[in-house]
Design an enzyme around this catalytic site. Structure first.
Site, PDB file in Angstrom:
ATOM      1  CD  GLN A 286      -1.179   0.063   3.658  1.00 58.37           C
ATOM      2  OE1 GLN A 286      -1.581  -1.076   4.023  1.00 58.37           O
ATOM      3  NE2 GLN A 286      -1.289   1.023   4.532  1.00 58.37           N
ATOM      4  CB  CYS A 292      -4.821  -1.043   5.323  1.00 60.10           C
ATOM      5  SG  CYS A 292      -5.685  -0.280   6.702  1.00 60.10           S
ATOM      6  CG  HIS A 428      -3.268  -2.769   9.266  1.00 58.21           C
ATOM      7  ND1 HIS A 428      -3.238  -2.067   8.280  1.00 58.21           N
ATOM      8  CD2 HIS A 428      -2.462  -3.924   9.102  1.00 58.21           C
ATOM      9  CE1 HIS A 428      -2.338  -2.479   7.501  1.00 58.21           C
ATOM     10  NE2 HIS A 428      -1.896  -3.703   7.915  1.00 58.21           N
TER      11      HIS A 428
END
Length: 481
Positions: A286, A292, A428
């Site tokens: 990324q 993410c 995340h």
């Protein structure tokens, strides 16, 4: 009720500076029924972090009260008190509720004396100090002069805890030489280039602090993980968080309601790995973009498309970064929004046709280039056994977790102390591709989006079975008919 007394919390451990610098913004305790620390846009009444540099009188009062209640309930010979505060938050709830993570240790004063604990010195030897980390929740109503201990959970810091005493000059000098050598290797390996000597010196200081962070993670880990130098070792926690993580994931009020997934038809087999069945593409990167969420969702859809259509495609994350109006591109996003955006757009282009740049651009989506679509999306159960069964039966799953232990993870099964890896502080999004055991340690196999030079060829392995780091909180999947 007992009113907490005054006093000033001491910080005697050599790891204190590390915890204050590296953990104060992240380590806020909440068990599965608890709340999260609110950011700058948190709703009124949400928990908020307490700066440990401030002599907050309410926090000090809550600490003294927690110490007193701990000593009343413990069976030890010595009075114990807080050696350091690791994190603290407060929430306005008809008074003030404090959530505190702190280390406690034995003092030289015995309980049989009438000594004021705040005047008692600590045992110098680690074996007699018997340090342990405790999570407290205290409800304080100062105008009624009463406090209540709502929760207390403690566990030892581990037998391999380093001695808090300062190292000898020779040891310190050797450590500096070794660190400098390691830093030079790091700069070469990851092709770092700094603007000048001042910036290089600053990055070395950060590298040194991060090396201590990794050593502390290593000493406290309960699994088989190895922590150390990674490509993120010259970044502060704040830089790492802003460049690679996703603050929107913990904002539960922003999540779009999703329909529940149908339960799996059969129990989970002992192990499963979709990489062995062709449903998982190569690890992607990324870059320095908080996208993410897009990689997690796209990885899930690639798996679903393969299972339904027999073709494993590499689909475009950049399409979501540019064209998903419900999310915030590199500023973060939510899988539930991403599914809806893909349905509205009409599908996804390939990575080749809509290449990833790692920053937001104007939307260049072309309906004529669509190669995959989804019909709907579902939210999975929060039971880990049911998640495993659904995954084995239906494909890789989009999940989110608290990335507390990930910055310096190198290999092995990561199992940080649960009271550090707050299950509500999710930041995340990743892809769950399988599960199994290593040397008797159950794990989740997690495809990350930080490149193949992260962790184990781009994968992170997390302990399975205790809802660690909130891995069970946000599991979802697209549906392809």
């Amino acid at each position: 009720m007992v009113e907490a007394g005054g006093g000033e919390q001491r910080c005697r451990s050599s790891l204190c500076l590390f915890f204050i610098l590296a953990l104060t913004t992240r380590l806020v305790v909440a068990q599965d029924g608890g709340g999260a620390v609110g950011g700058p846009h948190a709703a009124p009444g949400a928990p908020s972090a307490v700066a440990l540099s401030d002599s907050d009188p309410g926090l000090l009062r809550a600490l003294r009260f927690a110490e007193g209640q701990y000593n009343v309930g413990s069976g030890g010979v010595y009075l114990r008190r807080v050696t350091r505060v690791i994190s603290a938050s407060r929430q306005l709830v008809k008074g003030m509720k404090y959530s505190i993570v702190a280390e406690l240790g034995n003092t030289l004063c015995k309980k049989s004396t009438s000594a004021d604990p705040t005047t008692c010195e600590f045992h110098a030897e680690a074996a007699r100090l018997k340090a342990e980390v405790c999570a407290f929740e205290i409800w304080d109503i100062p105008w009624l002069s009463k406090s209540t201990l709502l929760k207390q959970k403690c566990q030892p810091t581990g037998s391999n805890r380093t001695d808090p005493g300062a190292p000898s000059p020779d040891a310190h000098e050797q450590e500096s030489v070794d660190l400098l050598s390691a830093f030079k290797e790091f700069v070469t390996k990851y092709n770092r280039s700094y603007s000048g000597q001042e910036e290089a010196d600053r990055r070395f200081r950060i590298f040194r602090k991060n090396a201590q962070t990794a050593r502390t993670l290593q000493s406290l880990d309960q699994g088989s993980a190895e922590y150390g130098v990674t490509k993120f070792s010259d970044l502060t926690e704040e830089e790492f968080r802003s460049l690679y993580l996703n603050p929107l994931l913990s904002q539960r009020n922003l999540q779009r309601p999703m329909k529940a997934a149908s339960p799996a038809r059969a129990p989970a087999p002992p192990t499963w790995d979709w990489r062995e069945h062709g449903a998982v593409g190569p690890v992607k990167d990324q870059g320095m973009c908080g996208s993410c969420w897009a990689f997690s969702v796209i990885g899930n859809i690639e798996g679903q498309w393969f299972l339904k259509k027999g073709s494993l495609l590499s689909l475009s994350e950049q399409e979501l970064v540019d064209c998903d109006r419900l999310d915030q591109a590199c500023g973060g996003g939510l899988p539930s929004n991403a599914y809806e955006a893909i349905e509205k757009l009409g599908g996804l282009e390939t990575e080749t046709d809509y290449r990833y740049t790692g920053h937001k651009q104007s939307c260049g989506f072309s309906s004529g280039k669509v190669v995959a679509y989804i019909n709907s999306s579902v939210e999975l159960s929060r039971d880990e056994n049911e998640i495993a069964a659904w995954l084995a039966e239906n494909g890789p799953v989009s999940v989110a977790l608290n990335a507390f232990a990930m910055q310096f993870y190198r290999r092995g099964v990561s199992r940080p102390l649960k009271i550090f890896c707050n299950p509500w502080m999710i930041d995340h999004a990743v892809l769950l591709v399988g599960y199994g055991e290593r040397n008797g340690i159950p794990f989740w196999a997690i495809k990350n989006s930080w490149g193949e030079d992260y962790g184990e060829q781009g994968y992170y392995y997390l302990y399975r079975g205790s809802r660690l780091c909130g891995i069970n909180k946000m599991c979802s999947s697209a549906m392809v008919n």
